[in-house]
Design an enzyme around this catalytic site. Structure first.
Site, PDB file in Angstrom:
ATOM      1  N   ASP A 154      71.632  62.394  49.320  1.00  0.00           N
ATOM      2  CA  ASP A 154      71.009  61.296  48.570  1.00  0.00           C
ATOM      3  C   ASP A 154      69.800  60.695  49.281  1.00  0.00           C
ATOM      4  OD1 ASP A 154      73.007  61.183  46.422  1.00  0.00           O
ATOM      5  OD2 ASP A 154      74.363  60.529  48.007  1.00  0.00           O
ATOM      6  N   HIS A 179      78.020  61.125  55.996  1.00  0.00           N
ATOM      7  CA  HIS A 179      78.728  61.805  54.916  1.00  0.00           C
ATOM      8  C   HIS A 179      80.206  61.896  55.251  1.00  0.00           C
ATOM      9  CE1 HIS A 179      79.851  64.932  52.001  1.00  0.00           C
ATOM     10  NE2 HIS A 179      78.759  64.609  51.350  1.00  0.00           N
TER      11      HIS A 179
END
Length: 379
Positions: free
Chosen positions: A316, A260
């Site tokens: 996700d 991320h």
């Protein structure tokens, strides 16, 4: 004028003040208005967290009941918006359809701009109607008639009902509501910043939100959970996942859903989504994706740790497989993200207008200088 600092992608640049969301990527902290995401996921619901983000505090029992009723009563969309959706080719990506529907919605009713109290109602209208727009096009794409929303169902239950034609059980509805809470807000991400930039010009709420939808459509932002499912199709199964990861890294292929831009620890939202995926996988008797993803997570962690680094799943990584088990098609994943994130977008737009200043950053010019024009005959 002080010398400007260049930061590609505005990384690390503070563009505005905000009291809506706090992220500490080093320790994996995400909080809305001071409440940690795990606390909200365990105890709150869609309507209460929406109120929190819009108004800055948790509602009283009366405020929550009135707000829940107001949201439910505004779910229906005008027939002309359905006509706009019908006019699109069925091959249209649902995010393009949603952006068109939101833009069209901007022609309905009063269209205030800037710090006008009527924009709070405008925000509530959009939050209430996003699920109806998304569900309507999902059915139109399949050659089916849109299903009208029901006011007696929760936010997540109603959306799944409008998509599938069946009312989901309360557990499924609750899980979907929590998924929406997890995706509601994430500070100055690309789509939220887009919405604030457009709003800073005093463009109307709907135009600003439509622009945010366009930003979310990009595969580097909202489309990432789709890419995780596409990746899983290439993995032979849980038992082969470790070797697949090793081969993928050796050939420098990107492992979707891992890592991320902000979090240096495990994304706090991924813990909750992982637990939901495990629960629903066991309930449906289909844990292939869950076991495959856990193997990918473990193998990636081991390989990267040997390189002196750490990597963790992001929001996700588990969400796509969870949505698939809930009966949602892959191309609807990003619009579902928008159903949640419209809460954060509108909260930020309202905040932007409180002390507005139009965004006008500088560019670092890297082109030619001191060129002289020549007649076309001499070029």
């Amino acid at each position: 004028m002080a010398e400007a600092t260049f930061a590609k992608g505005l990384e690390g640049v503070i563009a505005a003040e905000s009291s809506i969301c706090k992220i500490n990527g080093e320790i994996g902290l995400l909080s809305y208005r001071g409440y940690e995401i795990a606390d909200l996921a365990e105890n709150s619901n869609f309507e209460e967290t929406t109120w929190l983000l819009l108004f800055g505090h948790l509602p009283s029992a009366t405020e929550l009941a009135d707000f829940t009723k107001k949201l439910a009563s505004r779910r229906a969309i005008d027939s002309y918006i359905v006509d706009v959706l019908r006019a699109l080719p069925r091959t249209t990506h649902p995010m393009i359809a949603l952006q068109a529907a939101v833009a069209a919605h901007g022609s309905v009713g009063e269209i205030p701009a800037g710090p006008d109290p009527r924009n709070v109602d405008r925000a509530i209208d959009l939050i209430a109607r996003f699920p109806t727009m998304v569900a309507a096009f999902a059915r139109i794409r399949e050659g089916l008639e849109p299903i009208a929303p029901r006011e007696d169902l929760g936010h997540g239950q109603n959306f799944l009902y409008m998509v599938n034609g069946e009312v989901p059980d309360e557990e499924t509805g609750h899980i979907f509501d929590v998924c929406l809470i997890l995706h509601m807000e994430h500070s100055f991400n690309a789509s939220t910043f887009t919405g604030r930039v457009v709003a800073s010009s005093l463009a109307p709420m709907d135009a600003s939100v439509s622009a945010a939808v366009g930003s979310l459509y990009g595969p580097l932002h909202g489309g990432a959970n789709e890419q995780v499912l596409h990746m899983l199709k290439d993995v032979p199964g849980p038992d082969a996942a470790a070797q697949w990861v090793a081969d993928a890294l050796a050939s420098k292929r990107k492992i979707m859903g891992m890592g991320h831009r902000v979090y240096k620890a495990k994304d706090p939202r991924s813990f909750i989504l992982e637990s939901f995926l495990k629960r629903i996988s066991e309930k449906r008797g289909d844990d292939r994706d869950y076991r495959t993803l856990k193997t990918i997570e473990r193998t990636m962690g081991e390989i990267v740790e040997k390189q002196g680094k750490k990597i963790y799943p992001n929001v996700d990584f588990f969400s796509g497989s969870l949505y698939q088990l809930l009966g949602i098609q892959t191309e609807e994943f990003t619009p579902i993200f928008a159903i949640a994130r419209v809460v954060g977008w509108t909260a930020h737009i309202l905040e932007q207008w409180q002390e507005n200043r139009i965004f006008r950053p500088r560019a670092l010019y890297t082109g030619e200088t001191e060129l002289k024009w020549k007649p076309v005959s001499d070029r």
